[in-house]
Scaffold this motif. Structure first.
Motif, PDB file in Angstrom:
ATOM      1  N   LEU A  35       0.849  -1.190   0.000  1.00  0.00           N
ATOM      2  CA  LEU A  35       0.000   0.000   0.000  1.00  0.00           C
ATOM      3  C   LEU A  35       0.887   1.243   0.000  1.00  0.00           C
ATOM      4  O   LEU A  35       2.073   1.177   0.312  1.00  0.00           O
ATOM      5  CB  LEU A  35      -0.900   0.001   1.231  1.00  0.00           C
ATOM      6  N   GLY A  36       0.298   2.362  -0.350  1.00  0.00           N
ATOM      7  CA  GLY A  36       1.039   3.620  -0.346  1.00  0.00           C
ATOM      8  C   GLY A  36       1.215   4.245  -1.710  1.00  0.00           C
ATOM      9  O   GLY A  36       1.599   5.403  -1.812  1.00  0.00           O
ATOM     10  N   GLY A  37       0.957   3.465  -2.772  1.00  0.00           N
ATOM     11  CA  GLY A  37       1.076   4.032  -4.112  1.00  0.00           C
ATOM     12  C   GLY A  37       2.480   4.522  -4.400  1.00  0.00           C
ATOM     13  O   GLY A  37       3.467   3.816  -4.198  1.00  0.00           O
ATOM     14  N   TRP A  38       2.562   5.787  -4.874  1.00  0.00           N
ATOM     15  CA  TRP A  38       3.862   6.347  -5.247  1.00  0.00           C
ATOM     16  C   TRP A  38       4.682   6.758  -4.035  1.00  0.00           C
ATOM     17  O   TRP A  38       5.867   7.074  -4.175  1.00  0.00           O
ATOM     18  CB  TRP A  38       3.668   7.536  -6.180  1.00  0.00           C
ATOM     19  N   ILE A  39       4.086   6.777  -2.853  1.00  0.00           N
ATOM     20  CA  ILE A  39       4.852   7.097  -1.640  1.00  0.00           C
ATOM     21  C   ILE A  39       5.579   5.824  -1.197  1.00  0.00           C
ATOM     22  O   ILE A  39       4.963   4.856  -0.768  1.00  0.00           O
ATOM     23  CB  ILE A  39       3.937   7.598  -0.505  1.00  0.00           C
ATOM     24  N   ARG A  40       6.883   5.839  -1.322  1.00  0.00           N
ATOM     25  CA  ARG A  40       7.657   4.656  -0.941  1.00  0.00           C
ATOM     26  C   ARG A  40       9.019   5.095  -0.420  1.00  0.00           C
ATOM     27  O   ARG A  40       9.727   5.869  -1.073  1.00  0.00           O
ATOM     28  CB  ARG A  40       7.836   3.713  -2.133  1.00  0.00           C
ATOM     29  N   SER A  41       9.384   4.621   0.757  1.00  0.00           N
ATOM     30  CA  SER A  41      10.656   4.964   1.403  1.00  0.00           C
ATOM     31  C   SER A  41      11.483   3.692   1.563  1.00  0.00           C
ATOM     32  O   SER A  41      10.976   2.674   2.010  1.00  0.00           O
ATOM     33  CB  SER A  41      10.410   5.597   2.775  1.00  0.00           C
ATOM     34  N   VAL A  42      12.762   3.783   1.197  1.00  0.00           N
ATOM     35  CA  VAL A  42      13.664   2.621   1.247  1.00  0.00           C
ATOM     36  C   VAL A  42      14.860   2.987   2.117  1.00  0.00           C
ATOM     37  O   VAL A  42      15.423   4.077   1.991  1.00  0.00           O
ATOM     38  CB  VAL A  42      14.131   2.227  -0.173  1.00  0.00           C
ATOM     39  N   ARG A  43      15.256   2.067   2.980  1.00  0.00           N
ATOM     40  CA  ARG A  43      16.421   2.291   3.837  1.00  0.00           C
ATOM     41  C   ARG A  43      17.659   1.673   3.183  1.00  0.00           C
ATOM     42  O   ARG A  43      17.656   0.510   2.797  1.00  0.00           O
ATOM     43  CB  ARG A  43      16.189   1.674   5.221  1.00  0.00           C
ATOM     44  N   GLY A  44      18.712   2.485   3.049  1.00  0.00           N
ATOM     45  CA  GLY A  44      19.956   2.018   2.437  1.00  0.00           C
ATOM     46  C   GLY A  44      20.814   1.227   3.402  1.00  0.00           C
ATOM     47  O   GLY A  44      20.495   1.098   4.595  1.00  0.00           O
ATOM     48  N   PRO A  45      21.939   0.676   2.918  1.00  0.00           N
ATOM     49  CA  PRO A  45      22.801  -0.167   3.764  1.00  0.00           C
ATOM     50  C   PRO A  45      23.390   0.579   4.970  1.00  0.00           C
ATOM     51  O   PRO A  45      23.695  -0.049   5.982  1.00  0.00           O
ATOM     52  CB  PRO A  45      23.905  -0.634   2.810  1.00  0.00           C
ATOM     53  N   ASN A  46      23.529   1.915   4.884  1.00  0.00           N
ATOM     54  CA  ASN A  46      24.062   2.678   6.026  1.00  0.00           C
ATOM     55  C   ASN A  46      22.956   3.306   6.863  1.00  0.00           C
ATOM     56  O   ASN A  46      23.211   4.159   7.711  1.00  0.00           O
ATOM     57  CB  ASN A  46      25.027   3.760   5.539  1.00  0.00           C
ATOM     58  N   GLY A  47      21.700   2.877   6.597  1.00  0.00           N
ATOM     59  CA  GLY A  47      20.564   3.395   7.352  1.00  0.00           C
ATOM     60  C   GLY A  47      19.950   4.649   6.780  1.00  0.00           C
ATOM     61  O   GLY A  47      18.970   5.173   7.332  1.00  0.00           O
TER      62      GLY A  47
END
Length: 473
Positions: A35-47
């Motif tokens: 859910l969330g559509g185009w709103i998407r947050s991803v956490r990288g390897p360093n946080g």
């Protein structure tokens, strides 16, 4: 048994529509697994937090205040990251023209001074605007409107860039009435957009909360959430499930048909369900293909609302520094047909830089360059977009080293285009829905605003139309 409301679409509009809907039974449907559509947050390897879609929400006006109220009701106050009015990301925005970054003028002093890339102080464009007669057409392209009222430089540099930054679109095709209604209404009401914006349309009542008062006192320009904006749809999903709303993921709708008793039959891949009312928060063109034959005029109006694609490239650099401090810069189409702009994520939200911290920027690619590539049928590889983005970061910001982290996402048909005459498409749709008393309400970015606040408000308004009264979230 209570009425059944089915909400189509799991983006922020559909989540808001379902959240504000106080009817006893509501079913939320989303074709994908998230859910969330185009709103998407991803956490990288360093946080570090990388936003693949929207990265900040404006708190201004009644709509901004309502979103902040929703944030408080969802218990997210402590997660808010504000950009206060005295912060460089609030005060500084740039245009990249002639191979150089130019700060956009702010305040009266800035308007009176020469401000490249404009050949004259913008004060003269404002003076010109005050003397121009009111336009007589019911709609006009953004470019035509800006050129008529503010001159060719403002039209081809500032408004062209703004349309690319907000809509990833062409100012010579987009509608001033639908894309920038406050400017259109200011001219219609006060004969001048400057007078109209100064005098305003009267204060709109807005909700009150501690967070709203803080945003006003500190003059926030935008805000995000500590774990990324996706925390907002995730909190809405939790709220919905706690209320007993059925959330069906991975369930694309195959068709809608009207039963003899006036209820909808919603056909899925392997099953179907019935609804007294449908709130559609899916793109207008997608809905047009699901409607029954008796709603063909409505389908025609909705199918005419098109959308464009945007490639979002998130880059992080270790030990690098920006040549300027601000929100970011936009690029007019005359300068680069493919690079829409670059957002300086680390300036606005350094709390999301991770550990060890690294400079984060996001390059937005689209425009005629991407449209030509899509039309040609060539392979749109991640390598193509990454190379284009890294070249832009090196040329426009001096970031010549290799990034330590890179994410590439092509968002197909993600931003609806309110082209000239968009208001007539909406009027045709409304007239059909009213005349045939269809138990269908339209919501989402396809209609009256593409910003997150607009989408949440469209969901709220959809709930109002179903309930017949202001909802309690």
């Amino acid at each position: 048994m209570g009425r059944t409301v089915v909400v189509l679409g799991g983006g922020i509009s559909g989540l808001a529509g379902a959240s504000f809907n106080a009817l006893p039974i509501s079913i939320k449907m989303e074709s994908s697994e998230r859910l969330g559509g185009w709103i998407r947050s991803v956490r990288g390897p360093n946080g570090a937090i990388f936003e693949l879609g929207p990265r900040g929400i404006r708190p201004a006006g009644a709509l901004g205040a309502r979103t902040l109220l929703l944030v408080s009701e969802l218990g997210l106050d402590s997660e808010v990251l504000p950009v206060r009015g005295d912060h460089p990301a609030a005060q500084n925005r740039f245009l990249y023209v002639g191979g150089t970054l130019h700060a956009l003028p702010t305040g009266l002093r800035g308007l009176l001074r020469p401000s490249p890339p404009f050949s004259k102080p913008l004060f003269w464009a404002g003076l010109r605007e005050l003397t121009k007669p009111r336009g007589k057409e019911p709609d006009e392209t953004v470019h035509s409107f800006a050129q008529r009222r503010l001159g060719p430089e403002v039209a081809s540099l500032a408004m062209d860039s703004l349309c690319r930054g907000v809509f990833a679109g062409n100012s010579r095709e987009l509608s001033i009435r639908s894309c920038f209604p406050s400017l259109f209404q200011a001219e219609q009401t006060h004969r001048s957009i400057l007078l109209g914006l100064l005098l305003g349309a009267g204060r709109t009542p807005q909700p009150d909360s501690a967070l709203i008062r803080q945003a006003l006192a500190e003059r926030w320009s935008q805000w995000s959430l500590r774990g990324g904006l996706e925390m907002l749809p995730q909190a809405l999903e939790t709220h919905l499930t706690s209320r007993g709303v059925s959330v069906l993921r991975g369930q694309p709708v195959c068709g809608l048909s009207l039963q003899a008793e006036g209820r909808w039959k919603v056909s899925l891949r392997d099953s179907s369900l019935e609804a007294d009312h449908v709130i559609s928060a899916i793109p207008a063109s997608v809905l047009s293909e699901l409607l029954p034959a008796e709603a063909a005029p409505l389908a025609r109006a909705l199918s005419a609302i098109t959308a464009v694609s945007v490639a979002v490239v998130n880059l992080q650099y270790q030990g690098a520094h920006l040549p300027v401090q601000g929100f970011g810069h936009l690029v007019p189409s005359s300068e680069d047909p493919g690079v829409l702009g670059i957002v300086y994520d680390s300036v606005a939200f350094p709390e999301q830089d991770g550990s060890p911290p690294g400079l984060r920027v996001t390059v937005m690619l689209g425009g005629s360059w991407l449209q030509t590539l899509e039309a040609s049928g060539c392979v749109l590889s991640q390598e193509l977009f990454q190379q284009r983005a890294q070249e832009a970061a090196a040329t426009q910001l001096g970031l010549k080293e290799m990034p330590s982290h890179c994410l590439v996402h092509l968002h197909k048909n993600c931003i609806p285009q309110y082209t000239l005459g968009h208001w007539q498409k909406l009027e045709s749709a409304r007239q059909f829905l009213t005349a045939h008393r269809l138990p269908l309400t339209l919501a989402g970015a396809s209609y009256e605003g593409v910003a997150v606040n607009d989408c949440i408000e469209s969901g709220r308004q959809a709930a109002v139309s179903v309930l017949g009264t202001e909802p309690n979230s």
